[in-house]
Design an enzyme around this catalytic site. Structure first.
Site, PDB file in Angstrom:
ATOM      1  N   CYS A   3       0.867  -1.183   0.000  1.00 24.69           N
ATOM      2  CA  CYS A   3       0.000   0.000   0.000  1.00 24.69           C
ATOM      3  C   CYS A   3       0.897   1.224   0.000  1.00 24.69           C
ATOM      4  O   CYS A   3       1.919   1.248   0.673  1.00 24.69           O
ATOM      5  CB  CYS A   3      -0.905   0.004   1.234  1.00 24.69           C
ATOM      6  SG  CYS A   3      -1.875   1.515   1.406  1.00 24.69           S
ATOM      7  N   ASP A  23       0.158   7.873  11.315  1.00 19.14           N
ATOM      8  CA  ASP A  23      -0.474   8.674  10.259  1.00 19.14           C
ATOM      9  C   ASP A  23       0.412   9.882   9.965  1.00 19.14           C
ATOM     10  O   ASP A  23       0.959  10.511  10.880  1.00 19.14           O
ATOM     11  CB  ASP A  23      -1.875   9.117  10.703  1.00 19.14           C
ATOM     12  CG  ASP A  23      -2.703   9.615   9.527  1.00 19.14           C
ATOM     13  OD1 ASP A  23      -3.679   8.933   9.172  1.00 19.14           O
ATOM     14  OD2 ASP A  23      -2.383  10.689   8.972  1.00 19.14           O
ATOM     15  N   HIS A  39      -4.796  -7.114   0.067  1.00 25.17           N
ATOM     16  CA  HIS A  39      -5.491  -5.936  -0.468  1.00 25.17           C
ATOM     17  C   HIS A  39      -6.996  -6.127  -0.412  1.00 25.17           C
ATOM     18  O   HIS A  39      -7.578  -6.926  -1.144  1.00 25.17           O
ATOM     19  CB  HIS A  39      -5.082  -5.589  -1.900  1.00 25.17           C
ATOM     20  CG  HIS A  39      -5.832  -4.380  -2.375  1.00 25.17           C
ATOM     21  ND1 HIS A  39      -5.595  -3.124  -1.848  1.00 25.17           N
ATOM     22  CD2 HIS A  39      -6.860  -4.241  -3.241  1.00 25.17           C
ATOM     23  CE1 HIS A  39      -6.440  -2.266  -2.397  1.00 25.17           C
ATOM     24  NE2 HIS A  39      -7.222  -2.927  -3.245  1.00 25.17           N
ATOM     25  N   ASN A  78     -13.155   4.855   7.954  1.00 25.46           N
ATOM     26  CA  ASN A  78     -13.920   5.593   6.963  1.00 25.46           C
ATOM     27  C   ASN A  78     -14.217   4.642   5.803  1.00 25.46           C
ATOM     28  O   ASN A  78     -13.316   3.943   5.326  1.00 25.46           O
ATOM     29  CB  ASN A  78     -13.125   6.802   6.464  1.00 25.46           C
ATOM     30  CG  ASN A  78     -12.897   7.819   7.569  1.00 25.46           C
ATOM     31  OD1 ASN A  78     -13.729   7.991   8.455  1.00 25.46           O
ATOM     32  ND2 ASN A  78     -11.763   8.492   7.533  1.00 25.46           N
ATOM     33  N   GLY A  84     -15.638   9.569   3.888  1.00 30.93           N
ATOM     34  CA  GLY A  84     -14.352  10.212   4.201  1.00 30.93           C
ATOM     35  C   GLY A  84     -13.134   9.391   3.844  1.00 30.93           C
ATOM     36  O   GLY A  84     -12.009   9.790   4.144  1.00 30.93           O
ATOM     37  N   THR A  86     -10.105   8.170   1.810  1.00 35.73           N
ATOM     38  CA  THR A  86      -9.276   8.739   0.732  1.00 35.73           C
ATOM     39  C   THR A  86      -8.245   7.737   0.216  1.00 35.73           C
ATOM     40  O   THR A  86      -7.687   7.938  -0.857  1.00 35.73           O
ATOM     41  CB  THR A  86      -8.532  10.006   1.222  1.00 35.73           C
ATOM     42  OG1 THR A  86      -7.733   9.665   2.356  1.00 35.73           O
ATOM     43  CG2 THR A  86      -9.523  11.109   1.596  1.00 35.73           C
ATOM     44  N   HIS A  89      -7.420   1.168   0.504  1.00 36.67           N
ATOM     45  CA  HIS A  89      -6.848  -0.065   1.050  1.00 36.67           C
ATOM     46  C   HIS A  89      -7.286  -0.033   2.508  1.00 36.67           C
ATOM     47  O   HIS A  89      -6.957   0.929   3.215  1.00 36.67           O
ATOM     48  CB  HIS A  89      -5.318  -0.046   0.909  1.00 36.67           C
ATOM     49  CG  HIS A  89      -4.648  -1.284   1.429  1.00 36.67           C
ATOM     50  ND1 HIS A  89      -4.064  -2.237   0.612  1.00 36.67           N
ATOM     51  CD2 HIS A  89      -4.464  -1.723   2.702  1.00 36.67           C
ATOM     52  CE1 HIS A  89      -3.553  -3.202   1.359  1.00 36.67           C
ATOM     53  NE2 HIS A  89      -3.785  -2.923   2.642  1.00 36.67           N
ATOM     54  N   HIS A  91      -7.984   0.326   6.174  1.00 37.29           N
ATOM     55  CA  HIS A  91      -7.120   0.704   7.298  1.00 37.29           C
ATOM     56  C   HIS A  91      -7.988   1.164   8.461  1.00 37.29           C
ATOM     57  O   HIS A  91      -9.052   1.746   8.270  1.00 37.29           O
ATOM     58  CB  HIS A  91      -6.115   1.794   6.902  1.00 37.29           C
ATOM     59  CG  HIS A  91      -6.742   2.988   6.255  1.00 37.29           C
ATOM     60  ND1 HIS A  91      -7.106   2.991   4.935  1.00 37.29           N
ATOM     61  CD2 HIS A  91      -7.085   4.201   6.745  1.00 37.29           C
ATOM     62  CE1 HIS A  91      -7.643   4.160   4.637  1.00 37.29           C
ATOM     63  NE2 HIS A  91      -7.653   4.912   5.721  1.00 37.29           N
ATOM     64  N   HIS A  93      -8.080   3.514  11.765  1.00 31.95           N
ATOM     65  CA  HIS A  93      -7.466   4.608  12.490  1.00 31.95           C
ATOM     66  C   HIS A  93      -7.565   4.300  13.984  1.00 31.95           C
ATOM     67  O   HIS A  93      -8.643   3.942  14.469  1.00 31.95           O
ATOM     68  CB  HIS A  93      -8.222   5.919  12.249  1.00 31.95           C
ATOM     69  CG  HIS A  93      -8.191   6.410  10.835  1.00 31.95           C
ATOM     70  ND1 HIS A  93      -7.288   7.360  10.403  1.00 31.95           N
ATOM     71  CD2 HIS A  93      -8.958   6.095   9.760  1.00 31.95           C
ATOM     72  CE1 HIS A  93      -7.505   7.616   9.122  1.00 31.95           C
ATOM     73  NE2 HIS A  93      -8.516   6.867   8.701  1.00 31.95           N
TER      74      HIS A  93
HETATM   75  P1  5GP Z   1      -8.761   7.798   5.100  1.00 26.93           P
HETATM   76  O1  5GP Z   1      -9.075   9.223   4.767  1.00 26.93           O
HETATM   77  O2  5GP Z   1      -8.679   6.960   3.834  1.00 26.93           O
HETATM   78  O3  5GP Z   1      -9.660   7.201   6.123  1.00 26.93           O
HETATM   79  O4  5GP Z   1      -7.354   7.807   5.784  1.00 26.93           O
HETATM   80  C1  5GP Z   1      -6.171   7.981   5.084  1.00 26.93           C
HETATM   81  C2  5GP Z   1      -5.154   8.454   6.073  1.00 26.93           C
HETATM   82  O5  5GP Z   1      -3.879   8.252   5.520  1.00 26.93           O
HETATM   83  C3  5GP Z   1      -5.258   9.946   6.428  1.00 26.93           C
HETATM   84  O6  5GP Z   1      -5.437  10.078   7.832  1.00 26.93           O
HETATM   85  C4  5GP Z   1      -3.934  10.529   5.939  1.00 26.93           C
HETATM   86  O7  5GP Z   1      -3.422  11.526   6.808  1.00 26.93           O
HETATM   87  C5  5GP Z   1      -3.039   9.319   5.896  1.00 26.93           C
HETATM   88  N1  5GP Z   1      -1.987   9.367   4.878  1.00 26.93           N
HETATM   89  C6  5GP Z   1      -2.087   9.832   3.601  1.00 26.93           C
HETATM   90  N2  5GP Z   1      -0.923   9.649   2.944  1.00 26.93           N
HETATM   91  C7  5GP Z   1      -0.070   9.054   3.827  1.00 26.93           C
HETATM   92  C8  5GP Z   1       1.287   8.584   3.719  1.00 26.93           C
HETATM   93  O8  5GP Z   1       1.941   8.680   2.684  1.00 26.93           O
HETATM   94  N3  5GP Z   1       1.821   8.024   4.834  1.00 26.93           N
HETATM   95  C9  5GP Z   1       1.127   7.892   6.004  1.00 26.93           C
HETATM   96  N4  5GP Z   1       1.761   7.322   7.043  1.00 26.93           N
HETATM   97  N5  5GP Z   1      -0.156   8.300   6.140  1.00 26.93           N
HETATM   98  C10 5GP Z   1      -0.752   8.873   5.053  1.00 26.93           C
END
Ligand code: 5GP
Length: 104
Positions: A3, A23, A39, A78, A84, A86, A89, A91, A93
């Site tokens: 990822c 994060d 994945h 999310n 929410g 982004t 893959h 994950h 939080h």
């Molecule tokens: P989502 O919005 O999909 O629930 O969470 C994606 C998370 O990945 C966000 O909290 C964002 O700050 C974090 N994130 C985005 N790009 C990177 C990265 O390159 N490395 C790390 N460690 N976190 C990332």
């Protein structure tokens, strides 16, 4: 790497098939992401995990939080753009300490 979030040396914890990283844009004093190496695009497809692997994933979320010194914390997933998400893959939080709002 499985990822784009995960880079060499990023891991705060690892077990067979799962990793935890910090994060890059923390929304809390402690803001970890727990990811499976398998994945799975989002939580919607969580049924793709065999039952034993799904349990190990949840255990790893809880074990990682404890090992990072968290007793009280939030676990947020999310799901889909409207939810929410982004990074597509799955994950989890893990947010501990002062939280500055929902991760998005
Ligand atoms: P989502 O919005 O999909 O629930 O969470 C994606 C998370 O990945 C966000 O909290 C964002 O700050 C974090 N994130 C985005 N790009 C990177 C990265 O390159 N490395 C790390 N460690 N976190 C990332």
């Amino acid at each position: 790497m499985f990822c784009r979030l995960v880079r060499e040396g990023d891991h705060v914890a690892k077990t067979d098939g799962f990793v935890a990283i910090n994060d890059i844009n923390p929304r809390a004093d402690t803001h970890l992401l727990v990811l499976p190496e398998r994945h799975v695009p989002s939580f919607r497809e969580v049924g793709e995990f065999p039952p034993d692997e799904a349990k190990r994933m949840l255990d790893f979320v809880a074990d990682t939080a404890r090992e990072q010194g968290l007793e009280d914390y939030r676990v947020v997933v999310n799901v889909g753009e409207g939810g929410g998400q982004t990074v597509f893959h799955l994950h989890w939080h893990v947010l501990g300490g002062r939280v500055q709002g929902l991760p998005a």
